[in-house]
Scaffold this motif. Sequence first.
Motif, short mmCIF file in Angstrom:
data_model
loop_
_atom_site.label_atom_id
_atom_site.label_comp_id
_atom_site.label_asym_id
_atom_site.label_seq_id
_atom_site.Cartn_x
_atom_site.Cartn_y
_atom_site.Cartn_z
N UNK A 151 0.79 3.34 -5.76
CA UNK A 151 -0.21 2.35 -6.15
C UNK A 151 -1.30 2.98 -7.02
N UNK A 152 -1.74 4.18 -6.62
CA UNK A 152 -2.84 4.82 -7.33
C UNK A 152 -2.40 5.36 -8.69
N UNK A 154 -10.36 3.63 1.34
CA UNK A 154 -9.40 4.59 1.87
C UNK A 154 -10.06 5.96 2.03
N UNK A 205 1.90 -5.89 9.57
CA UNK A 205 1.54 -4.49 9.34
C UNK A 205 2.54 -3.56 10.05
N UNK A 249 0.83 -1.19 0.00
CA UNK A 249 0.00 0.00 0.00
C UNK A 249 0.88 1.25 0.00
N UNK A 271 -10.62 -0.59 -2.85
CA UNK A 271 -9.55 -0.20 -1.92
C UNK A 271 -9.50 1.31 -1.81
N UNK A 331 -3.77 4.42 6.40
CA UNK A 331 -4.59 3.44 7.14
C UNK A 331 -4.52 2.08 6.49
N UNK A 332 -4.90 1.10 7.28
CA UNK A 332 -4.93 -0.28 6.82
C UNK A 332 -6.11 -0.42 5.86
N UNK A 333 -5.88 -1.04 4.74
CA UNK A 333 -6.98 -1.21 3.78
C UNK A 333 -7.19 -2.69 3.54
#
Lengths: 201, 316
Positions: free
Chosen positions: A65-66, B33, B79, A61, B29, B275-277
């Motif tokens: 990525x985007x 977010x 994480x 993440x 995702x 943040x965790x997704x």
Amino acid sequence: MTLSYFRSLAWADYFINALVDPRNLFRIFARKDAKPFGMSFIIPALLAITEILSISLLGSESSFFYYKISYGWILFFLIIILKLIISASLMDMIAQFFGFNGRIKELVSILNYSLLPGVFLLPIIYIFKIMNFAPLFFYFLFTLLLTIWSAFIAIQGISEMHSTGFGRALFIYLFPSIFALLFTFFIIILLIISGVGFFFG
Amino acid sequence: MDRNRKILASILALLILSIIMAVTDITFRIQDTEKRGIKAGMPQIGPGVGIIRIEGPINMSSGAGLVGVKSQVERIIDRLDSLSRNSDIKALVVRINSPGGTVAATQEIYQKIWKLRKKNIPIVASMGDIAASGGYYAASACNYIIANHGTITGSIGVIAFSPNLKGLFEKLGIKMNVIKSGNYKDILSSHRDLTKEEFAMLQKMIDSSYRKFLKDIALGRNMNQSEIEPYADGRIMTGEEALNYKLIDELGTFEDAIDKARRLAKLDENSPVYDEVKTPVEQILMSLEGMLKWNNIFKEKYPGSGNYRLEYRYLP
């Protein structure tokens, strides 16, 4: 490409033959109604999408990525095409050196169609990603296997195109890689010589 | 040939379907977010705050589950690892909504957070509905603890229990045949009473885990054990009471915790939050995993049934 042509599924012959009978693929190119060249570019475009999606699914993440899913595939597509044209030019050059006719357009089509197995990487990787079962390992494993399959398609196509044996077709196919390796090697040697001359001369 | 064409068209259709699925997955995702207050349209770059979520009972399952979903502890540690490797992460917020869990699993999380704290990464704990027992243990490893006014916390202590079904077995005329290699091999069996020696042995283990709990809290909170001990009798408390007992540092929300983390890391007030997704596919799989592990659900509801363990857990 008309709708009737699309509905006839005649275009599917290119894909089927690319996968199961690459030699026949080249024979189809010779047909009068064949339109292989333009259509063959669908495959690098599809490959760029599937490849970038595979990488995106595996990637961590991050803000990049985007970007990579939106613009990355266009860049990736252009890189594939550039690499393919340079490779085709070098292959055609060495083929002519062997005394064959220059057939760059057909060669580009064959190389494009040879990339077809690569598009199956996404569904395969997606399964491993969902199962969370060493997706990265299988990404590299299947990339390797699908690359070998792609190479096999291209070599068979080149062999049929120039009516030559597998060995010579293999050499023609590998020539760009050999050329790139030698080129890099000599560049490194020259850099070392320049470096030695600069520091100790 | 026509049949082959149709087969190939089907394969291509499946391929396109997988592309659509992947794009949808990634789009969700991004939307997820956005819901968590992170702008996805304009991706955020640069130094920011990473979020780790500890939710539900803390425990370790044996490796990947039936559908390959990692255990909660593995996921949290992964994480924490990935955030600690990310040079953009300058502070962490650990969001806790957990009644605690098994001793070893909780200790693993505590140690991981503690190691990161030692690397001078500011870590703020934010307590949700409940952060009791092991949930509080994990929070105590952080530099700063923020809880809501009504957060249930505390429950500092260790528990292990098993049902004694001896009377029921006798009533039903069931006798157990036990062949064991040592006196204590069937300790906590539900078909007989605990012996005094067994009770003492278990009490020793409980006390040892309790002492470790106290020691780690004292270390994390920079307090003496004697200051914590009066409230470390298993009692639960609200966030406000915990503040009075100095078990937390401040009353506030999750957003307050993020702001605090930014301040501790000297970050800009608008710095990004990573943040965790969880993708929709992961969410479906986790639900599926829960359904498939029906046996675990049974154990969750009737904790005495089998699988005995020591727990830092609030069990009302």
